[in-house]
Scaffold this active site. Structure first.
Site, PDB file in Angstrom:
ATOM      1  N   SER A 153      -0.523 -38.946  40.445  1.00 24.48           N
ATOM      2  CA  SER A 153      -1.063 -37.630  40.797  1.00 24.48           C
ATOM      3  C   SER A 153       0.003 -36.757  41.433  1.00 24.48           C
ATOM      4  O   SER A 153       0.910 -37.259  42.118  1.00 24.48           O
ATOM      5  CB  SER A 153      -2.230 -37.807  41.779  1.00 24.48           C
ATOM      6  OG  SER A 153      -2.631 -36.566  42.330  1.00 24.48           O
ATOM      7  N   TYR A 198      -5.944 -40.726  49.259  1.00 19.94           N
ATOM      8  CA  TYR A 198      -5.885 -40.695  47.803  1.00 19.94           C
ATOM      9  C   TYR A 198      -4.438 -40.671  47.331  1.00 19.94           C
ATOM     10  O   TYR A 198      -4.028 -41.459  46.469  1.00 19.94           O
ATOM     11  CB  TYR A 198      -6.640 -39.480  47.272  1.00 19.94           C
ATOM     12  CG  TYR A 198      -6.441 -39.231  45.796  1.00 19.94           C
ATOM     13  CD1 TYR A 198      -6.992 -40.092  44.850  1.00 19.94           C
ATOM     14  CD2 TYR A 198      -5.694 -38.148  45.345  1.00 19.94           C
ATOM     15  CE1 TYR A 198      -6.798 -39.879  43.487  1.00 19.94           C
ATOM     16  CE2 TYR A 198      -5.499 -37.928  43.993  1.00 19.94           C
ATOM     17  CZ  TYR A 198      -6.051 -38.785  43.070  1.00 19.94           C
ATOM     18  OH  TYR A 198      -5.853 -38.576  41.734  1.00 19.94           O
TER      19      TYR A 198
END
Length: 337
Positions: free
Chosen positions: A135, A160
Site C-alpha cells: 500500500s 494498517y
C-alpha cells in the site's frame, strides 16, 4: 496457469479475476481458485454480487470459489497441497487505515498471520511467483515527492501501514531463504465500479445523490494519486508474467528474487478536483462539512512509477473525470438511484 487469488470477492480481486477469465489468448489458459472469508467489514451482499458475476462468466478459463480465512493455517496448508498452484496473487487483507485504530486484531490476523500462511504455502509447494498487495500507506508522512520505492518507509502512522510494511519484510526473507520470486505492489487509492463502500468516492457519491452533506477532512487540503481499477488490473496482469530475478543492492550482500513496485496514476489530484468530478457526474452540488485531518491520514500520495513502466510497459490511461463518471454510472444502476 494455475493461479490462487486471495480476496476474490474484494474490489481488486473481483476485477482481476474477471479480466483473467475474459482473456482469450491462444497460448495462455487460466485455472483460477479464488478464496475470501466474506467478512462483514463492509456489505457482504456486494461481495456476493461480485462472485455471482464471476461464476456467470463463460470462457475457456475456469474459476472456483472457496470460502476460506487466510488465518486458518491448516485450511491454507490443505489448499496449497490440493491445487498445486503455479502463481499466487495475494489481495486478501483487512483493509482501511482508520478501522485499524478501532480493531487492530483484525489486521494482525489477516495481514500478518494470514500472510505467513501464504508464504509457507509458497515455500512448500514450489510457487513460481507470489504477487502481493502492499500500500501507498507505507510512505506515511514522507515529505519527499513523488514517493519512490527506494524511500525510507520505517515510520508508518497507522497499524494498517505497519502490517503492509511487515508483508514486504517477510516476503524478502522468504525470497532470500527459499528462492521464492515475490513482487509487492504498493497500490495508490484504487477506485471504480463495484468499489469499496468505505472509500471516500463511494460515500461522497451516495451522500451527494441523497442531498446529504459530505465530510471534507483537512479542510479539503489534500491530494491523492487516484488510480482507476482497469489500470490497476492491467498492471497486475503484466506483472504476473514477470517474476523477478535475484536483485542486488548497494547496501546489503543479501540477494533475492524480490521486487517492490509503486502502482498508481502518477498524477495526484486535489480533493477539490475530485469532489468537482463527482458533482459533475452526479449533476448535483455537494454540501460540505469542513473538518480537520483524521488520525492515520496523510496530506498527499504521489507515485513514482518509472520502474514499473520500464519493466512492464505499464501506462495508466484513465483520468479522474472519466473514472468517476464510470463509477457514478455504475452506482446509479446498481442502487437504482
Amino acid at each position: 496457469m494455475k493461479i490462487l487469488i486471495t480476496g476474490a470477492a474484494g474490489f481488486i480481486g473481483f476485477h482481476l479475476i474477471k479480466a483473467l477469465l475474459q482473456t482469450t489468448s491462444l497460448d495462455k489458459e487460466y485455472s483460477i481458485v479464488g478464496i475470501d472469508n466474506l467478512n462483514d467489514y463492509y456489505d457482504v451482499e456486494l461481495k456476493k454480487d461480485r462472485l455471482d458475476i464471476l461464476n456467470d462468466i463463460k470462457s475457456g478459463n475456469s474459476f472456483r470459489f472457496i470460502e476460506l480465512d487466510l488465518a486458518d493455517r491448516e485450511a491454507m496448508s490443505e489448499l496449497f497441497a490440493t491445487y498445486q498452484f503455479d502463481t499466487v496473487v495475494n489481495l486478501g487483507a483487512q483493509a482501511g487505515v482508520r478501522y485499524s485504530i478501532e480493531n487492530p486484531n483484525a489486521y494482525i490476523d489477516s495481514n500478518v498471520v494470514g500472510f505467513v500462511n501464504i508464504l509457507e504455502g509458497c515455500r512448500h509447494h514450489d510457487i513460481k511467483h507470489l504477487i502481493y498487495a502492499s500500500s501507498s500507506s507505507v510512505y506515511g508522512m514522507n515529505i519527499k515527492q513523488p514517493f519512490t520505492t527506494s524511500d525510507c518507509v520505517d515510520f508508518p502512522i497507522s497499524l494498517y501501514a505497519a502490517t503492509k510494511k511487515s508483508n514486504e519484510l517477510m516476503a524478502h526473507s522468504y525470497s532470500h531463504l527459499y528462492n521464492i520470486p515475490t513482487t509487492g505492489l504498493r497500490f495508490f487509492t484504487v477506485y471504480g465500479p463495484y468499489g469499496r463502500p468505505d472509500m471516500a468516492y463511494f460515500s461522497f457519491t451516495k451522500k451527494i445523490l441523497a442531498g446529504e452533506p459530505i465530510n471534507v477532512f483537512n479542510n479539503g487540503d489534500m491530494q491523492r494519486d487516484f488510480t482507476y481499477i482497469d489500470d490497476i488490473v492491467n498492471g497486475i496482469i503484466r506483472i504476473i508474467n514477470k517474476a523477478p530475478s535475484p536483485q542486488y543492492s548497494t547496501i546489503t550482500t543479501a540477494t533475492a528474487p524480490y521486487k517492490i513496485y509503486n502502482i498508481g496514476n502518477n498524477q495526484p489530484v486535489t480533493l477539490r478536483r475530485f469532489i468537482t468530478a463527482i458533482e459533475d457526474a452526479c449533476g448535483k452540488k455537494a454540501q460540505e462539512n469542513l473538518l480537520p485531518m483524521q488520525a492515520g491520514d496523510v496530506p498527499i500520495t504521489y507515485a513514482d512509477i518509472d520502474e514499473l513502466i520500464e519493466d512492464t510497459g505499464f501506462k495508466p490511461e484513465t483520468s479522474i473525470e472519466d473514472g468517476i463518471k464510470q463509477f457514478v454510472d455504475w452506482y446509479r444502476q446498481y442502487y437504482s438511484v
